[in-house]
Design an enzyme around this catalytic site. Structure first.
Site, PDB file in Angstrom:
ATOM      1  N   ARG A   1       0.893  -1.175   0.000  1.00 49.54           N
ATOM      2  CA  ARG A   1       0.000   0.000   0.000  1.00 49.54           C
ATOM      3  C   ARG A   1       0.918   1.208   0.000  1.00 49.54           C
ATOM      4  O   ARG A   1       1.653   1.442   0.974  1.00 49.54           O
ATOM      5  CB  ARG A   1      -0.895   0.001   1.236  1.00 49.54           C
TER       6      ARG A   1
ATOM      7  N   HIS B   1      -7.429   1.021  -6.321  1.00 47.26           N
ATOM      8  CA  HIS B   1      -7.641   0.170  -5.128  1.00 47.26           C
ATOM      9  C   HIS B   1      -8.364  -1.107  -5.595  1.00 47.26           C
ATOM     10  O   HIS B   1      -9.533  -1.348  -5.263  1.00 47.26           O
ATOM     11  CB  HIS B   1      -8.478   0.933  -4.096  1.00 47.26           C
TER      12      HIS B   1
ATOM     13  N   GLN C   1     -10.264  -3.747  -3.205  1.00 52.75           N
ATOM     14  CA  GLN C   1     -11.578  -3.342  -2.702  1.00 52.75           C
ATOM     15  C   GLN C   1     -12.671  -3.699  -3.693  1.00 52.75           C
ATOM     16  O   GLN C   1     -13.778  -4.090  -3.318  1.00 52.75           O
ATOM     17  CB  GLN C   1     -11.583  -1.828  -2.430  1.00 52.75           C
TER      18      GLN C   1
ATOM     19  N   ASP D   1     -17.095   7.559  -1.439  1.00 52.65           N
ATOM     20  CA  ASP D   1     -15.865   7.388  -0.654  1.00 52.65           C
ATOM     21  C   ASP D   1     -15.602   8.733   0.029  1.00 52.65           C
ATOM     22  O   ASP D   1     -16.260   9.736  -0.278  1.00 52.65           O
ATOM     23  CB  ASP D   1     -14.715   7.001  -1.618  1.00 52.65           C
TER      24      ASP D   1
ATOM     25  N   CYS E   1     -16.258   1.925   0.779  1.00 49.65           N
ATOM     26  CA  CYS E   1     -15.138   1.039   1.123  1.00 49.65           C
ATOM     27  C   CYS E   1     -14.721   1.151   2.587  1.00 49.65           C
ATOM     28  O   CYS E   1     -14.068   0.259   3.106  1.00 49.65           O
ATOM     29  CB  CYS E   1     -13.947   1.309   0.205  1.00 49.65           C
TER      30      CYS E   1
ATOM     31  N   ARG F   1     -13.628  -8.521   1.988  1.00 50.66           N
ATOM     32  CA  ARG F   1     -12.204  -8.305   1.695  1.00 50.66           C
ATOM     33  C   ARG F   1     -11.434  -9.592   2.003  1.00 50.66           C
ATOM     34  O   ARG F   1     -10.537 -10.002   1.258  1.00 50.66           O
ATOM     35  CB  ARG F   1     -11.640  -7.149   2.549  1.00 50.66           C
TER      36      ARG F   1
HETATM   37  N1  NVA Z   1      -9.818   6.815  -1.242  1.00 50.49           N
HETATM   38  C1  NVA Z   1      -9.471   6.350   0.085  1.00 50.49           C
HETATM   39  C2  NVA Z   1      -9.711   4.880   0.208  1.00 50.49           C
HETATM   40  C3  NVA Z   1      -9.417   4.324   1.585  1.00 50.49           C
HETATM   41  C4  NVA Z   1      -9.623   2.838   1.681  1.00 50.49           C
HETATM   42  C5  NVA Z   1      -8.012   6.670   0.346  1.00 50.49           C
HETATM   43  O1  NVA Z   1      -7.190   6.506  -0.553  1.00 50.49           O
HETATM   44  O2  NVA Z   1      -7.695   7.106   1.460  1.00 50.49           O
HETATM   45  N1   CP Z   2     -11.223  -0.053   2.606  1.00 48.62           N
HETATM   46  C1   CP Z   2      -9.953  -0.186   3.006  1.00 48.62           C
HETATM   47  O1   CP Z   2      -9.034  -0.424   2.212  1.00 48.62           O
HETATM   48  O2   CP Z   2      -9.783  -0.065   4.346  1.00 48.62           O
HETATM   49  P1   CP Z   2      -8.406   0.070   5.130  1.00 48.62           P
HETATM   50  O3   CP Z   2      -7.824   1.428   4.757  1.00 48.62           O
HETATM   51  O4   CP Z   2      -8.815  -0.005   6.575  1.00 48.62           O
HETATM   52  O5   CP Z   2      -7.487  -1.031   4.724  1.00 48.62           O
END
Ligand code: NVA
Ligand code: CP
Length: 301
Positions: free
Chosen positions: A103, A130, A133, A219, A259, A287
């Site tokens: 990540r 992502h 997800q 989101d 998500c 997930r």
């Molecule tokens: N768009 C959000 C998704 C979190 C799971 C982010 O990147 O923070």
């Molecule tokens: N939706 C998601 O990816 O959650 P986290 O940021 O908690 O991993």
């Protein structure tokens, strides 16, 4: 070295593989056999430049369920955070483990890592995509409503990593995607173009975008790394909250997804996210199941 199979984007799967993976995820969820340990002794390294609850727990639990294990690595306490080149890190880490999940902030970090890794690399979220997800979101839709082919999905809010992955899912699973974002926050033009034809349609208002929608998704307005823009974004996105009024304009059996983590009273009203059409907790649980199906696909081949 044989090139390993990576999962950086949904487009790394064929449409058939995507559907098979969803069915496998549903099967794994329904059987949950503790004796099924296809990854016994195998190790997944998990590199997190950003916070996570769902991604970390689902991958770690998935590996444990399958008889393997996972190592959590943060740049704060590895040499990656002190500037060790991505190429060296990829070669070294992949020489010791069986798969790597990352990540990262920049999407290019994951692609460069994958280029030099001798084991499968999984994108656990970047600023661009992502995809994990979407495996869970699509599994959730199939479980509640059957195949999503020919349906209409509505994305309201930021044209961010999740929105981009919805565009890819629309291509792979053949559904229509209505998008409503404030000016200046649209998804990347190239991503929209990649969907071709009228598969992806842009709307000026959330209300218009929900016309005929079978699934409504949103989101956060400020993603991880954009915390300083929070106030600016609250102003820009104020007309893009999913309220009950907006949901009422979608089809009567429309589902709501997010998500998570979510901000009630910002991108979504509490009555909607905690209401009867919301499937957020199935989405989060899936997930685990969807990624187990993914680990099996990448690591058991
Ligand atoms: N768009 C959000 C998704 C979190 C799971 C982010 O990147 O923070
Ligand atoms: N939706 C998601 O990816 O959650 P986290 O940021 O908690 O991993």
């Amino acid at each position: 070295m044989n090139k390993p199979r990576h999962f950086i984007s949904l487009l790394d799967l064929s449409s058939d593989e995507f559907r098979t993976l969803i069915q496998r995820a549903i099967e794994l969820k329904n059987t949950r056999s503790p004796d099924f340990q296809p990854l016994k002794g195998q190790v997944l390294a998990m590199i997190f430049e950003k916070s996570s609850t769902r991604t970390r727990i689902s991958f770690e639990t998935g590996m444990t369920n399958f008889g393997g294990s996972a190592i959590f690595l943060s740049p704060r306490d590895t040499q990656l955070g002190r500037g060790e080149p991505i190429r060296d890190s990829a070669k070294v880490i992949s020489s010791m483990v069986d798969a790597i999940m990352l990540r990262t902030n920049d999407h290019a970090t994951v692609t460069e890592f994958a280029e030099h890794s001798s084991v499968p690399v999984i994108n656990g979220l970047t600023d661009l995509l992502h995809p994990c997800q979407l495996l869970a979101d699509m599994q959730t839709y199939f479980e509640h409503r059957g195949d999503i082919k020919g349906k209409t999905v509505c994305w309201i809010g930021d044209g961010n990593n999740m929105c981009h992955s919805y565009i890819n899912a629309a291509i792979q699973l053949d559904f229509k995607l209505h998008i409503a974002c404030p000016e200046g926050y649209l998804p990347e033009t190239e991503m929209i173009k990649s969907a071709g034809g009228d598969r992806v349609q842009l709307f000026n208002t959330a209300m218009e975008a929900t016309n005929g929608a079978d699934l409504v998704v949103t989101d956060v307005w400020a993603s991880m790394g954009q915390e300083e823009e929070q106030k600016l974004r609250e102003r820009a996105f104020k007309d893009f909250q999913i309220t009950q009024n907006i949901m009422a304009n979608a089809n009567s059996d429309a589902l709501f997804m997010h998500c998570l983590p979510a901000h009630r009273g910002e991108e979504v009203a509490a009555e909607v996210i905690d209401g009867a059409q919301s499937v957020i907790y199935d989405e989060a649980e899936n997930r685990l199941h969807a990624q187990k199906a993914l680990l099996e696909l990448l690591m058991c081949a």
